[in-house]
Write a protein that holds these residues in place. Structure first.
Motif, short mmCIF file in Angstrom:
data_model
loop_
_atom_site.label_atom_id
_atom_site.label_comp_id
_atom_site.label_asym_id
_atom_site.label_seq_id
_atom_site.Cartn_x
_atom_site.Cartn_y
_atom_site.Cartn_z
N PHE A 196 131.33 36.84 36.81
CA PHE A 196 131.11 35.42 37.04
C PHE A 196 129.61 35.10 37.04
O PHE A 196 128.81 35.88 37.55
CB PHE A 196 131.71 34.99 38.38
N GLN A 197 129.28 33.94 36.48
CA GLN A 197 127.90 33.49 36.51
C GLN A 197 127.86 31.97 36.43
O GLN A 197 128.78 31.33 35.93
CB GLN A 197 127.08 34.09 35.37
N GLN A 198 126.77 31.41 36.93
CA GLN A 198 126.58 29.97 36.87
C GLN A 198 126.11 29.58 35.48
O GLN A 198 125.24 30.23 34.89
CB GLN A 198 125.55 29.53 37.91
N ALA A 199 126.70 28.55 34.93
CA ALA A 199 126.30 28.06 33.61
C ALA A 199 126.70 26.59 33.48
O ALA A 199 127.78 26.18 33.91
CB ALA A 199 126.94 28.88 32.50
N ASN A 200 125.81 25.82 32.88
CA ASN A 200 126.06 24.41 32.60
C ASN A 200 126.50 24.29 31.15
O ASN A 200 125.73 24.59 30.23
CB ASN A 200 124.77 23.61 32.84
N LEU A 201 127.72 23.88 30.93
CA LEU A 201 128.26 23.79 29.58
C LEU A 201 127.52 22.80 28.70
O LEU A 201 127.63 22.84 27.48
CB LEU A 201 129.75 23.41 29.63
N CYS A 202 126.78 21.91 29.32
CA CYS A 202 126.10 20.86 28.58
C CYS A 202 124.64 21.16 28.32
O CYS A 202 123.91 20.31 27.80
CB CYS A 202 126.22 19.53 29.33
N ARG A 203 124.20 22.35 28.69
CA ARG A 203 122.82 22.75 28.43
C ARG A 203 122.81 23.97 27.52
O ARG A 203 123.15 25.07 27.94
CB ARG A 203 122.09 23.04 29.75
N LEU A 204 122.44 23.74 26.30
CA LEU A 204 122.42 24.80 25.31
C LEU A 204 121.06 25.49 25.30
O LEU A 204 120.05 24.87 25.65
CB LEU A 204 122.75 24.23 23.93
N PRO A 205 121.02 26.78 24.92
CA PRO A 205 122.17 27.56 24.46
C PRO A 205 123.02 28.05 25.63
O PRO A 205 122.53 28.23 26.74
CB PRO A 205 121.51 28.73 23.73
N LEU A 206 124.29 28.27 25.36
CA LEU A 206 125.18 28.86 26.35
C LEU A 206 124.80 30.33 26.55
O LEU A 206 124.20 30.95 25.66
CB LEU A 206 126.63 28.74 25.86
N PRO A 207 125.12 30.92 27.70
CA PRO A 207 124.59 32.25 28.06
C PRO A 207 125.31 33.42 27.42
O PRO A 207 125.43 34.48 28.02
CB PRO A 207 124.76 32.27 29.58
#
Length: 277
Positions: A196-207
């Motif tokens: 699991f990790q934190q990620a904002n789907l609306c901020r590219l690039p995705l991780p």
């Protein structure tokens, strides 16, 4: 006496949320701000929502703005939510994928907007329970969410009785969880498959760089505007294997149909990427 919160204040808060998460909140739901942001107001020692708005207007505080956006994120989830996609994976889609990946002996899954982890853990249980031949494969289930707090809870793998009572069959609870006081803790056979990790789907690039075989992106895009949906779905298209599977929420469709073709089976719909040139 706490300052009364005005319609202008609510509009200001909606702009903060849209800027951080692209989540478009309808003004008809302004009433939820008081309850959702009460914890932030209390922790900051403020007298009410109006004081929080005043502070945000006068002080550039990205951490607090992000916390406000996180607090307004809807984290509705449950184990094996809407069981039809899981059943279709078990009976039809996963056996075909496993056969296709026999040469590399590896599978990658992504649960986007995973909330507190029930969806990734459900996938892991499905694999452990019904596909024992994968025990020596490299299998990875990635879970991401914009909210730091729910990602921490997913990583902990600890659930209250009310959580495990929602969608988790009793036989799976006994087999894959261990009771610890009032909580149930995910056991190593399931936990070892999930990250699991934190990620904002609306901020590219995705991780991520490596492609996925299955992507769950359910009940997320209905909160985004059209342009955000198109940008996200284009990024998801690039991350999905040519023969991979995309599973959306039951009422959702890809923003750009030219990138996808749909298949209806087992009472649910899934999508495969079209090859682009």
């Amino acid at each position: 006496m706490p300052r009364t919160t005005s319609a202008v204040d609510f509009g200001f808060l909606r702009k903060i949320i849209a800027a951080h998460s692209k989540n478009i909140l309808d003004p008809s739901r302004d009433y939820v701000f008081e309850a959702r942001l009460a914890g932030i107001v209390r922790r900051r020692g403020m007298k009410g929502l109006g004081e929080l708005v005043e502070y945000l207007r006068s002080t550039r505080d990205p951490h607090l703005e992000s916390a406000v956006a996180d607090a307004m994120t809807i984290n509705e989830t449950s184990f094996f939510r809407d069981g039809r996609p899981f059943e279709l994976l078990r009976t039809d889609l996963l056996p075909k994928l496993i056969e296709a990946r026999g040469g590399v002996r590896a599978l990658r899954f992504w649960s986007a907007a995973c909330s507190t982890g029930q969806e990734p853990y459900s996938l892991a249980i499905l694999l452990r329970e019904h596909f024992p031949s994968l025990v020596n494969w490299h299998v990875r289930i990635e879970g991401t969410d914009i909210c730091e707090d729910v990602v921490r809870r997913a990583q902990a793998g600890r659930f209250q009785r009310i959580d495990v009572n929602r969608g988790l069959p009793a036989r799976y609870l006994v087999r894959y969880f261990k009771q610890d006081g009032d909580e149930w803790v995910v056991g190593p056979p399931v936990r070892s498959l999930c990250n699991f990790q934190q990620a904002n789907l609306c901020r590219l690039p995705l991780p991520f760089r490596a492609k996925f075989d299955v992507i769950f992106l359910r009940n997320v895009m209905l909160y985004f505007g059209p342009e955000t949906r198109r940008t996200l779905m284009s990024a998801v298209h690039r991350l999905l294997a040519p023969d991979g599977l995309l599973i959306l929420g039951s009422t959702e469709q890809p923003a750009d149909p030219s990138l996808w073709y749909a298949t209806l089976a087992g009472g649910t719909c899934y999508f495969r990427p079209r090859v682009t040139v």
